[in-house]
Design a protein around this motif. Structure first.
Motif, mmCIF file in Angstrom:
data_model
loop_
_atom_site.group_PDB
_atom_site.id
_atom_site.type_symbol
_atom_site.label_atom_id
_atom_site.label_comp_id
_atom_site.label_asym_id
_atom_site.label_seq_id
_atom_site.Cartn_x
_atom_site.Cartn_y
_atom_site.Cartn_z
ATOM 1 N N ALA A 1 0.566 -0.803 0.118
ATOM 2 C CA ALA A 1 0.107 -0.506 0.203
ATOM 3 C C ALA A 1 0.691 1.366 0.355
ATOM 4 N N GLU A 2 1.878 1.190 0.461
ATOM 5 C CA GLU A 2 3.125 2.448 0.669
ATOM 6 C C GLU A 2 3.065 2.444 -0.414
ATOM 7 N N ILE A 3 4.026 1.773 -2.092
ATOM 8 C CA ILE A 3 3.895 2.140 -3.003
ATOM 9 C C ILE A 3 3.158 3.247 -3.522
ATOM 10 N N TRP A 4 2.239 3.111 -3.499
ATOM 11 C CA TRP A 4 1.981 4.166 -4.535
ATOM 12 C C TRP A 4 1.481 5.496 -3.908
ATOM 13 N N ARG A 5 2.135 5.576 -2.248
ATOM 14 C CA ARG A 5 2.747 6.709 -2.184
ATOM 15 C C ARG A 5 3.591 7.350 -2.207
ATOM 16 N N ALA A 6 4.333 6.343 -1.782
ATOM 17 C CA ALA A 6 6.198 6.332 -2.008
ATOM 18 C C ALA A 6 6.371 6.470 -3.343
ATOM 19 N N THR A 7 6.472 5.748 -3.948
ATOM 20 C CA THR A 7 6.691 5.628 -5.515
ATOM 21 C C THR A 7 6.044 6.278 -6.595
ATOM 22 N N TYR A 8 4.651 5.620 -6.958
ATOM 23 C CA TYR A 8 3.368 6.326 -7.915
ATOM 24 C C TYR A 8 3.250 7.722 -7.561
ATOM 25 N N ARG B 1 4.833 10.057 -6.185
ATOM 26 C CA ARG B 1 5.439 10.917 -6.203
ATOM 27 C C ARG B 1 6.717 10.645 -7.958
ATOM 28 N N LEU B 2 6.257 10.115 -8.625
ATOM 29 C CA LEU B 2 7.338 10.719 -9.712
ATOM 30 C C LEU B 2 6.388 11.827 -10.677
ATOM 31 N N PRO B 3 7.796 12.419 -11.849
ATOM 32 C CA PRO B 3 7.359 13.778 -12.206
ATOM 33 C C PRO B 3 6.823 13.390 -13.441
ATOM 34 N N ALA B 4 5.497 14.838 -13.104
ATOM 35 C CA ALA B 4 5.017 15.110 -14.197
ATOM 36 C C ALA B 4 5.198 14.756 -15.903
ATOM 37 N N ILE C 1 0.004 9.490 -15.105
ATOM 38 C CA ILE C 1 0.300 9.290 -13.045
ATOM 39 C C ILE C 1 0.427 10.270 -12.789
ATOM 40 N N ALA C 2 1.439 10.774 -13.147
ATOM 41 C CA ALA C 2 1.170 12.350 -11.749
ATOM 42 C C ALA C 2 -0.064 13.199 -11.604
ATOM 43 N N ARG D 1 -2.866 12.019 -6.839
ATOM 44 C CA ARG D 1 -4.380 11.381 -5.459
ATOM 45 C C ARG D 1 -5.523 10.663 -5.816
ATOM 46 N N HIS D 2 -5.424 10.304 -6.583
ATOM 47 C CA HIS D 2 -6.194 9.540 -7.140
ATOM 48 C C HIS D 2 -6.463 7.653 -6.894
ATOM 49 N N LEU D 3 -4.988 7.616 -7.282
ATOM 50 C CA LEU D 3 -4.406 5.906 -6.695
ATOM 51 C C LEU D 3 -4.156 6.309 -6.307
ATOM 52 N N VAL D 4 -3.923 7.061 -4.625
ATOM 53 C CA VAL D 4 -3.167 6.876 -3.881
ATOM 54 C C VAL D 4 -4.915 6.198 -2.641
ATOM 55 N N ALA D 5 -5.684 7.316 -3.361
ATOM 56 C CA ALA D 5 -6.990 6.952 -2.904
ATOM 57 C C ALA D 5 -7.952 5.769 -3.363
#
Length: 239
Positions: free
Chosen positions: A181-188, A190-193, A199-200, A204-208
């Motif tokens: 679950a942390e991968i979505w917050r710590a990796t996805y 934070r990926l640059p636009a 993804i950028a 926030r929708h991916l994390v949720a």
């Protein structure tokens, strides 16, 4: 358990087990289901089951020919628990949605057994009832027979598939689930636009969303498609 057929008339145990209970198919299935959830698939052995029941392992052959026969009975019991809790309202879409969600919840209540049984066809009483009921809901709604079978097939496989998928996830050790679950917050998140614009933009929708089950959304999409198809069938009949 190996293949060993005992005539039906000889299947009843007339004396209590060492724990003072009388064996029955229901008791064996419930005990096997508990053992699977506590210890995994390896728990489904005649020796461990006999020990849990306080019975001679050979006495189990009076009720089930082998472990696969018992596994089918467990799968059918999970279906039966869902069907016993479901009450139709006459609104086909609401009824199928409620049935699907109850199937999914039932799988998550017994995740290890659900993973083992999701792909099995039992041919037993509860599965037969479920197929009859599901087809009846669709045929009563106005779907022609071929369409009713096609939609029921998609509906039931979707429910079983998500049940197995989400049950497998629930069965993971808690630290593993939390790390994923942390991968979505710590990796996805934070990926640059400039390198990952899509993804950028939706981070926030991916994390949720991605930490939960997609089944309710997938079920709604399926039922919406089925409702659209029913409207097309009705329109064609009026021409």
């Amino acid at each position: 358990m190996s293949e060993r057929v005992v005539p039906p008339a000889a299947r009843r145990r007339r004396r209590p087990t060492k724990q003072g209970v009388v064996l029955s198919e229901k008791l064996i299935v419930e005990t096997a289901l508990r053992l699977i959830e506590e210890h995994g698939a390896d728990a489904l052995s005649v020796r461990r089951l006999g020990r849990a029941l306080g019975a001679d392992p050979s006495s189990l052959y009076r009720y089930f020919r082998h472990t696969d026969d018992l596994m089918l009975a467990i799968a059918d019991e999970l279906i039966g628990r869902t069907m016993r809790s479901w009450r139709p309202t006459g609104d086909w879409r609401a009824d199928l949605r409620d049935l699907g969600l109850r199937m999914h919840a039932g799988a998550l209540a017994h995740p290890r057994a659900a993973v083992l049984s999701s792909y099995r066809v039992t041919g037993r009483v509860h599965e037969i009832q479920a197929v009859e009921t599901g087809l009846g809901v669709l045929r009563d709604a106005g779907f022609p027979d071929a369409e009713a079978v096609r939609i029921y097939h998609a509906f039931i496989d979707q429910a079983l598939g998500f049940g197995a998928l989400d049950s497998a996830n629930v069965s993971l050790p808690r630290p593993v689930r939390e790390a994923e679950a942390e991968i979505w917050r710590a990796t996805y998140a934070r990926l640059p636009a400039d390198t990952h614009p899509n993804i950028a933009a939706t981070a926030r929708h991916l994390v949720a969303s991605m930490g939960g089950s997609a089944y309710p959304a997938a079920l709604d999409l399926l039922l919406t498609a089925a409702a659209t198809r029913l409207s097309e069938i009705r329109a064609a009949a009026e021409e």
